[in-house]
Write a protein that holds these residues in place. Structure first.
Motif, short mmCIF file in Angstrom:
data_model
loop_
_atom_site.label_atom_id
_atom_site.label_comp_id
_atom_site.label_asym_id
_atom_site.label_seq_id
_atom_site.Cartn_x
_atom_site.Cartn_y
_atom_site.Cartn_z
N TRP B 270 -9.72 7.89 6.51
CA TRP B 270 -10.45 8.06 5.26
C TRP B 270 -10.15 6.91 4.31
O TRP B 270 -11.04 6.34 3.67
CB TRP B 270 -10.07 9.41 4.64
CG TRP B 270 -10.61 9.67 3.27
CD1 TRP B 270 -9.89 9.81 2.12
CD2 TRP B 270 -11.99 9.84 2.90
NE1 TRP B 270 -10.73 10.06 1.06
CE2 TRP B 270 -12.03 10.08 1.51
CE3 TRP B 270 -13.19 9.81 3.61
CZ2 TRP B 270 -13.20 10.29 0.81
CZ3 TRP B 270 -14.37 10.01 2.91
CH2 TRP B 270 -14.37 10.25 1.53
N THR B 271 -8.87 6.54 4.24
CA THR B 271 -8.45 5.47 3.34
C THR B 271 -9.04 4.12 3.76
O THR B 271 -9.60 3.38 2.95
CB THR B 271 -6.91 5.39 3.32
OG1 THR B 271 -6.40 6.63 2.83
CG2 THR B 271 -6.43 4.25 2.43
N THR B 272 -8.95 3.82 5.04
CA THR B 272 -9.35 2.49 5.50
C THR B 272 -10.85 2.33 5.63
O THR B 272 -11.34 1.21 5.74
CB THR B 272 -8.67 2.14 6.85
OG1 THR B 272 -8.97 3.20 7.78
CG2 THR B 272 -7.17 2.02 6.69
N ALA B 273 -11.59 3.44 5.64
CA ALA B 273 -13.05 3.34 5.79
C ALA B 273 -13.74 2.95 4.48
O ALA B 273 -14.94 2.68 4.47
CB ALA B 273 -13.63 4.67 6.29
N GLY B 274 -13.01 2.89 3.37
CA GLY B 274 -13.61 2.48 2.10
C GLY B 274 -13.87 0.98 2.05
O GLY B 274 -13.39 0.22 2.90
N ASP B 275 -14.61 0.55 1.05
CA ASP B 275 -14.92 -0.87 0.88
C ASP B 275 -13.72 -1.64 0.32
O ASP B 275 -12.85 -1.06 -0.31
CB ASP B 275 -16.10 -1.04 -0.10
CG ASP B 275 -17.38 -0.45 0.46
OD1 ASP B 275 -17.52 -0.42 1.70
OD2 ASP B 275 -18.22 -0.01 -0.34
N GLY B 276 -13.72 -2.93 0.53
CA GLY B 276 -12.69 -3.79 -0.06
C GLY B 276 -11.39 -3.75 0.71
O GLY B 276 -11.31 -3.22 1.82
N ALA B 277 -10.34 -4.32 0.11
CA ALA B 277 -9.04 -4.42 0.76
C ALA B 277 -8.45 -3.02 0.96
O ALA B 277 -8.48 -2.19 0.06
CB ALA B 277 -8.09 -5.25 -0.09
N ARG B 278 -7.94 -2.79 2.14
CA ARG B 278 -7.37 -1.48 2.52
C ARG B 278 -6.09 -1.69 3.30
O ARG B 278 -5.93 -2.71 3.97
CB ARG B 278 -8.36 -0.70 3.40
CG ARG B 278 -9.71 -0.47 2.77
CD ARG B 278 -9.65 0.68 1.80
NE ARG B 278 -10.64 0.56 0.73
CZ ARG B 278 -10.95 1.55 -0.10
NH1 ARG B 278 -10.35 2.72 0.03
NH2 ARG B 278 -11.83 1.37 -1.05
N PHE B 279 -5.21 -0.69 3.25
CA PHE B 279 -3.95 -0.83 3.97
C PHE B 279 -3.54 0.51 4.57
O PHE B 279 -3.60 1.54 3.90
CB PHE B 279 -2.85 -1.33 3.02
CG PHE B 279 -1.59 -1.73 3.73
CD1 PHE B 279 -1.51 -2.92 4.43
CD2 PHE B 279 -0.48 -0.89 3.71
CE1 PHE B 279 -0.35 -3.28 5.10
CE2 PHE B 279 0.69 -1.24 4.38
CZ PHE B 279 0.74 -2.44 5.07
N ALA B 280 -3.13 0.49 5.83
CA ALA B 280 -2.63 1.69 6.48
C ALA B 280 -1.36 1.35 7.24
O ALA B 280 -1.26 0.29 7.87
CB ALA B 280 -3.68 2.25 7.43
N LEU B 281 -0.38 2.23 7.18
CA LEU B 281 0.91 1.99 7.81
C LEU B 281 1.44 3.27 8.46
O LEU B 281 1.32 4.36 7.88
CB LEU B 281 1.90 1.47 6.75
CG LEU B 281 3.33 1.16 7.17
CD1 LEU B 281 3.90 0.02 6.30
CD2 LEU B 281 4.25 2.37 7.09
N LEU B 282 1.98 3.11 9.65
CA LEU B 282 2.66 4.22 10.32
C LEU B 282 4.13 3.89 10.49
O LEU B 282 4.48 2.77 10.91
CB LEU B 282 2.05 4.46 11.71
CG LEU B 282 0.68 5.14 11.77
CD1 LEU B 282 0.15 5.11 13.21
CD2 LEU B 282 0.75 6.58 11.25
N VAL B 283 4.99 4.83 10.15
CA VAL B 283 6.42 4.69 10.42
C VAL B 283 6.66 5.21 11.85
O VAL B 283 6.40 6.38 12.13
CB VAL B 283 7.25 5.51 9.41
CG1 VAL B 283 8.72 5.50 9.80
CG2 VAL B 283 7.05 4.97 7.99
N HIS B 284 7.12 4.34 12.73
CA HIS B 284 7.39 4.72 14.12
C HIS B 284 8.90 4.95 14.27
O HIS B 284 9.69 4.04 14.01
CB HIS B 284 6.89 3.62 15.06
CG HIS B 284 6.87 4.02 16.50
ND1 HIS B 284 6.61 3.12 17.52
CD2 HIS B 284 7.07 5.22 17.11
CE1 HIS B 284 6.65 3.74 18.68
NE2 HIS B 284 6.93 5.01 18.46
N HIS B 285 9.25 6.15 14.68
CA HIS B 285 10.67 6.53 14.77
C HIS B 285 11.26 6.00 16.07
O HIS B 285 11.14 6.63 17.11
CB HIS B 285 10.82 8.05 14.65
CG HIS B 285 10.47 8.55 13.28
ND1 HIS B 285 11.41 8.81 12.32
CD2 HIS B 285 9.27 8.76 12.70
CE1 HIS B 285 10.81 9.19 11.20
NE2 HIS B 285 9.51 9.17 11.41
#
Lengths: 333, 333
Positions: B270-285
């Protein structure tokens, strides 16, 4: 100093907040309020909670003020403005719904027979809301609201609905924010109906708007995420629902609450029952000439029990006719 | 200049926000992050959206960042910390419920038989939550959570649960706020379980905490208003519920989202599908020694589909072992 302040404001991104402060410093706060008990009660309370070291001091983070919308921040006659929106939407959508010509309450809407619509009671109104507020995405609905506000005119004043906000309340919002308050809308109206314009008109950002809502569902439409609005009630933010909505969204008890009807009673009770300095205010519609005059006998914005409790509890009751120099921004000299 | 700034901060009530700015100016931001792709991706994005005049510039009001909590801001092994709270509550409330000695899942909890509890699946866990989280007022429940956190110790580290937050993520929260972001928690955990301590521990105020909830009801108890917690689910803020919860509470689409499990996938989409600069991060254990190592095979914090999508979409994946100098604040040199 002033230029430095402006630079700092930009630097730290507090553009809106600082703009509010600047306005409050330039103009006399509450300029459209006549001197009298209401204005004095407001300024006394604000001074009390914002005077560092004073007995009534409240940390800025806890300075939460909640405002009803219909009849408190803008007019609500001859019908809730959101109902006017719903009726216009029925007319706009009618070509796609030939069956509405035979079905109530749609038939009455299309025939301009408001009396029959209202005679259908809450059930008929809910049907209208479901038919006109659901089936699209959150973003599409926001655009529909904006488009409507750009063209719709109030039947009495012939002005856009967003012109019919109360100038004294705009000043009150700015005054509170200039004194470290966070201002929220807590309305029985639709949360998604108010958010598209509340920031522009009231300076209240979407995340500080609380209201009634229908359910939404997240889905992928052709691989694109969308929040789809469903014809199902999620939450009614009215009466005993208001403290529930406040707790759900804010998680703090407000220290000041502003309303105009029995639908606000529980919000004012909840707010004033907390410890420390508290403030509650009711807008009493007493000005038949400049606005409307109504209270206990009105089906819209009925003010009966809450008015009784206001007198018992010593809450501030605004007499619109006496307390306000102007009602709307366009009346300012 | 610095003293002037401090004075202005106090003057305008921006105490917390300005304190954040000051901290960021004093210390090296993201000090516990090793130099590498993850840290570079974060700082590149933040510079992009906060550089006035740049192509990726985003107005401060729209700089919304959302964080999952369990496994993203604090640990979630060997069980969600809120489940540890619920189990302790069952033991504390057992004297008032003699029937629990015979009834599952309570019997298993009282006998310390976690395996049987978990074998009961979601239904058993819901029963535990209802029995331990409802029946009191919102304020009583908040106090119960605080009291528990004051005394409970994590079975592996022997430390209070709120010590087991991730130092690099605390720095990330502060770094984002110093750059004009508003930081939110969006967790499957209970909204009322997180609010009593999120401000102290994360600097995130109650109104910026979104989570799962049970229904509450406003009532007068001996004339005193109270919000009573009911044993009935109101909202599950997980998976497809996360974008719904974000829309309901914030009314804006975030530009940055941080998670660690498949429960966060829809929020990141949902966050990354918006217009303009976007950021997504996953913490991998990935750090069995300093924390825990788990992903697709774990029943707690399962990371499977979201990891696949992260690689396809180019989201940032934090390798805890490689990217973080320390895990917890108490490990700092």
């Amino acid at each position: 100093m002033k230029r430095n302040l402006a630079r700092l404001c930009v630097l730290f991104g507090f553009v809106l907040a600082c703009a509010g402060v600047a306005t409050a410093r330039q103009a006399e706060p509450l300029a459209s309020w006549n001197d009298g008990a209401s204005k004095q009660a407001i300024t006394r309370f604000v001074k009390e909670v914002s005077t560092a070291g004073g007995t009534g001091f409240v940390e800025p983070a806890e300075r939460i003020a909640v405002f009803d919308n219909d009849g408190t921040l803008w007019s609500e006659q001859p019908m809730y403005f959101q109902l006017a929106f719903a009726l216009d939407r029925v007319k706009a959508l009618a070509p796609q719904h030939p069956e509405w010509k035979q079905e109530q309450p749609f038939k009455a809407v299309l025939e301009g027979d408001l009396k029959t619509v209202l005679a259908g009671g809450e059930h008929a109104l809910l049907e209208l809301v479901m038919a006109t507020h659901a089936g699209n995405t959150a973003e599409e609905f926001a655009q529909t609201v904006k488009d409507w506000l750009d063209s719709a005119k109030h039947p009495k004043t012939g002005r856009p609905y967003t012109d019919m906000v109360y100038q004294p309340m705009l000043e009150l919002l700015a005054y509170l924010r200039a004194n470290g308050f966070k201002t929220y809308i807590v309305s029985g109206g639709g949360i998604e109906f108010m958010r598209p314009w509340a920031e522009r008109v009231y300076g209240i950002p979407p995340e500080q708007v609380i209201g009634s809502s229908i359910k939404t569902e997240y889905e992928l439409r052709d691989g694109e995420p969308a929040l789809v609005r469903l014809p199902e009630i999620n939450f009614i933010d009215d009466k005993a629902g208001k403290p529930v909505g406040i707790n759900q969204h804010i998680g703090r008890r407000p220290i000041a609450a502003f309303g105009n009807s029995d639908g606000d009673l529980q919000m004012l009770q909840w707010t004033t029952a907390g410890d420390g300095a508290r403030f509650a205010l009711l807008v009493h519609h007493t000005d038949a000439e400049r606005e409307w005059a109504y209270d206990g006998n009105s089906s819209i914005g009925r003010l009966d029990k809450a008015l009784d409790e206001a007198y018992v509890e010593g809450w501030t009751v605004v007499d619109m006719k006496k307390d306000w120099k102007v009602i709307y921004p366009f009346e300012r000299p």
